[in-house]
Design a protein around this motif. Structure first.
Motif, PDB file in Angstrom:
ATOM      1  N   ASN A 116       0.863  -1.179   0.000  1.00  0.00           N
ATOM      2  CA  ASN A 116       0.000   0.000   0.000  1.00  0.00           C
ATOM      3  C   ASN A 116       0.899   1.229   0.000  1.00  0.00           C
ATOM      4  O   ASN A 116       1.755   1.392   0.873  1.00  0.00           O
ATOM      5  N   HIS A 117       0.701   2.092  -0.988  1.00  0.00           N
ATOM      6  CA  HIS A 117       1.558   3.270  -1.173  1.00  0.00           C
ATOM      7  C   HIS A 117       1.606   4.165   0.063  1.00  0.00           C
ATOM      8  O   HIS A 117       2.672   4.675   0.421  1.00  0.00           O
ATOM      9  N   MET A 118       0.480   4.339   0.743  1.00  0.00           N
ATOM     10  CA  MET A 118       0.442   5.240   1.905  1.00  0.00           C
ATOM     11  C   MET A 118       1.160   4.639   3.113  1.00  0.00           C
ATOM     12  O   MET A 118       1.809   5.345   3.878  1.00  0.00           O
ATOM     13  N   ALA A 120       3.632   2.631   2.775  1.00  0.00           N
ATOM     14  CA  ALA A 120       5.054   2.702   2.401  1.00  0.00           C
ATOM     15  C   ALA A 120       5.650   4.077   2.723  1.00  0.00           C
ATOM     16  O   ALA A 120       6.794   4.170   3.176  1.00  0.00           O
ATOM     17  N   HIS A 121       4.863   5.153   2.504  1.00  0.00           N
ATOM     18  CA  HIS A 121       5.371   6.490   2.861  1.00  0.00           C
ATOM     19  C   HIS A 121       5.761   6.510   4.349  1.00  0.00           C
ATOM     20  O   HIS A 121       6.794   7.060   4.720  1.00  0.00           O
ATOM     21  N   VAL A 122       4.926   5.902   5.193  1.00  0.00           N
ATOM     22  CA  VAL A 122       5.208   5.883   6.642  1.00  0.00           C
ATOM     23  C   VAL A 122       6.473   5.056   6.919  1.00  0.00           C
ATOM     24  O   VAL A 122       7.373   5.482   7.655  1.00  0.00           O
ATOM     25  N   THR A 311       9.249  12.274  -1.431  1.00  0.00           N
ATOM     26  CA  THR A 311       8.392  12.144  -2.617  1.00  0.00           C
ATOM     27  C   THR A 311       8.438  10.680  -3.090  1.00  0.00           C
ATOM     28  O   THR A 311       9.238   9.887  -2.594  1.00  0.00           O
ATOM     29  N   ASP A 312       7.571  10.355  -4.058  1.00  0.00           N
ATOM     30  CA  ASP A 312       7.405   8.958  -4.447  1.00  0.00           C
ATOM     31  C   ASP A 312       8.724   8.303  -4.871  1.00  0.00           C
ATOM     32  O   ASP A 312       9.456   8.852  -5.697  1.00  0.00           O
ATOM     33  N   ASN A 313       8.972   7.136  -4.323  1.00  0.00           N
ATOM     34  CA  ASN A 313      10.212   6.413  -4.615  1.00  0.00           C
ATOM     35  C   ASN A 313       9.994   4.933  -4.331  1.00  0.00           C
ATOM     36  O   ASN A 313       9.112   4.562  -3.558  1.00  0.00           O
TER      37      ASN A 313
END
Ligand code: KG4
Ligand code: ZN
Length: 352
Positions: A116-118, A120-122, A311-313
């Motif tokens: 889950n992208h969100m 992953a940000h965490v 940012t997205d990576n």
């Protein structure tokens, strides 16, 4: 008994949820390579055009993965698992990354891990940069990106709960829409940040929304900036050019204040003083400074991600994949990209 340490785990991460095609190779929590191919084409349109984004991902995915492998010095046969962004994001973009990941995992006969992208940000906070301290559970994470604005209660790597959310625009969207009103190109967030550093935020005042609990709202701010600028241009056609730095400083100050006020409220409600920020907007210098300053005042321990992982990576996708790998939490070949994928639980506001 062998004293040698267990073999490190090698994860290939793939991110393609919006307009960045990214591939990363992680050895346990350490990044060996993290490559990002951006898409300048969207600047011409003032925002991401989904169809153009998917086509660019198709063109970029093979060379980006290939380069990441070369840079890391890892052979594809050495990869233990492939983690990919299942969602949320643009469906066409997600399909490119997920199809690629599925095909590669099948051909190498290794596990496939949906991320889950969100989340992953965490979890980007757990990437070992050699200099960072990692947050201790439970912590609060203000996840602020182009599509989301969330306060997440993080109890474990996979145990997260959204306790605050935006009811309309995301914080990154507020930055980008304000920048568009000022005639700045997409994505405008980093440009507002740049000009704000040269301006005085006290020159203009924008009102803050009155939203109950831990939720956010940014659409009213966007409208008030629009009307304010439109009225001033009637008196002075060069109003924006003459006041760009102060306008950017005031806009940034207002957005940052809204964010910091809510995370402060969340800290009071939960009693948690381990506070992190994540997502594209966490690259904002005003937010980074204000979080540090507020943390010192309130006795918080604050965690600000390395710029590269805001940012997205794909490194953040790979670290999430690593923790799922340790649990044996794998996906099968039937897994599908999901534009609205929500694996983080949502808590009803006011029930903490
Ligand atoms: O996390 P991200 O790369 O993509 C999404 O998942 O949405 O976040 C992109 C957002 C954009 O709205 C961009 O303008 C914003 O992050 N952003 C910034 C800064 N750098 C990126 N906003 C304000 N200041 C910055 N320095
Ligand atoms: Zn993102």
């Amino acid at each position: 008994m062998s004293l040698s340490s267990p073999k490190p785990i090698i994860i290939l991460g793939i991110e393609s949820s919006c307009d960045e095609t990214s591939a990363a190779i992680l050895q346990d929590c350490k990044v060996l390579a993290n490559l990002i191919a951006g898409q300048k084409i969207h600047e011409l349109y003032g925002g991401v055009v989904p169809e153009l984004a998917s086509r660019a991902h198709q063109k970029n995915i093979v060379p980006v993965v290939d380069q990441a492998l070369k840079l890391s010095g890892i052979k594809k046969e050495e990869i233990d698992a492939i983690a990919f962004t299942r969602g949320p994001g643009l469906i066409g973009s997600l399909l490119v990354g997920s199809s690629f990941a599925k095909a590669m995992a099948l051909s190498l006969n290794i596990p496939l891990i949906e991320v889950n992208h969100m989340q992953a940000h965490v979890l980007a906070h757990f990437i070992n940069t050699g200099e960072n301290e990692v947050p201790k559970f439970p912590f609060l994470c203000l996840t602020v990106s182009g599509g989301h604005t969330q306060i997440v209660l993080v109890k474990g790597y996979m145990d997260m709960e959204v306790i605050g959310n935006t009811i309309d625009d995301a914080a990154g969207e507020a930055f980008d829409k304000a920048a568009k009103i000022l005639g700045l190109p997409y994505p405008g967030g980093p440009l507002i940040d740049k000009y704000a550093q040269l301006g005085d935020f006290k020159v203009f005042q924008f009102s803050e929304p009155k939203i109950q609990g831990l939720n956010f709202s940014f659409s009213g701010l966007k409208t008030s900036i629009l009307y304010f600028v439109r009225d001033r241009i009637k008196e002075d056609k060069n109003f924006i050019e003459n006041n760009l730095k102060n306008l950017c400083a005031s806009i940034q100050h207002t957005i940052v204040k809204i964010l910091i006020d809510k995370i402060t409220q969340a800290s009071i409600l939960t009693g948690i003083k381990e506070i992190a920020i994540a997502g594209g907007v966490s690259a904002n210098s005003g937010l980074r400074n204000k979080l540090t300053q507020t943390g010192l005042e309130k006795g918080w321990k604050t965690y600000i991600p390395h710029f590269e992982y805001c940012t997205d990576n794909a490194a953040m996708i790979a670290i999430n994949g690593y923790y799922k790998y340790l649990k044996g939490d794998f996906s099968n070949q039937k897994v599908e990209a999901n534009a609205r994928y929500e694996s983080i639980k949502q808590k009803q506001n006011g029930t903490i």
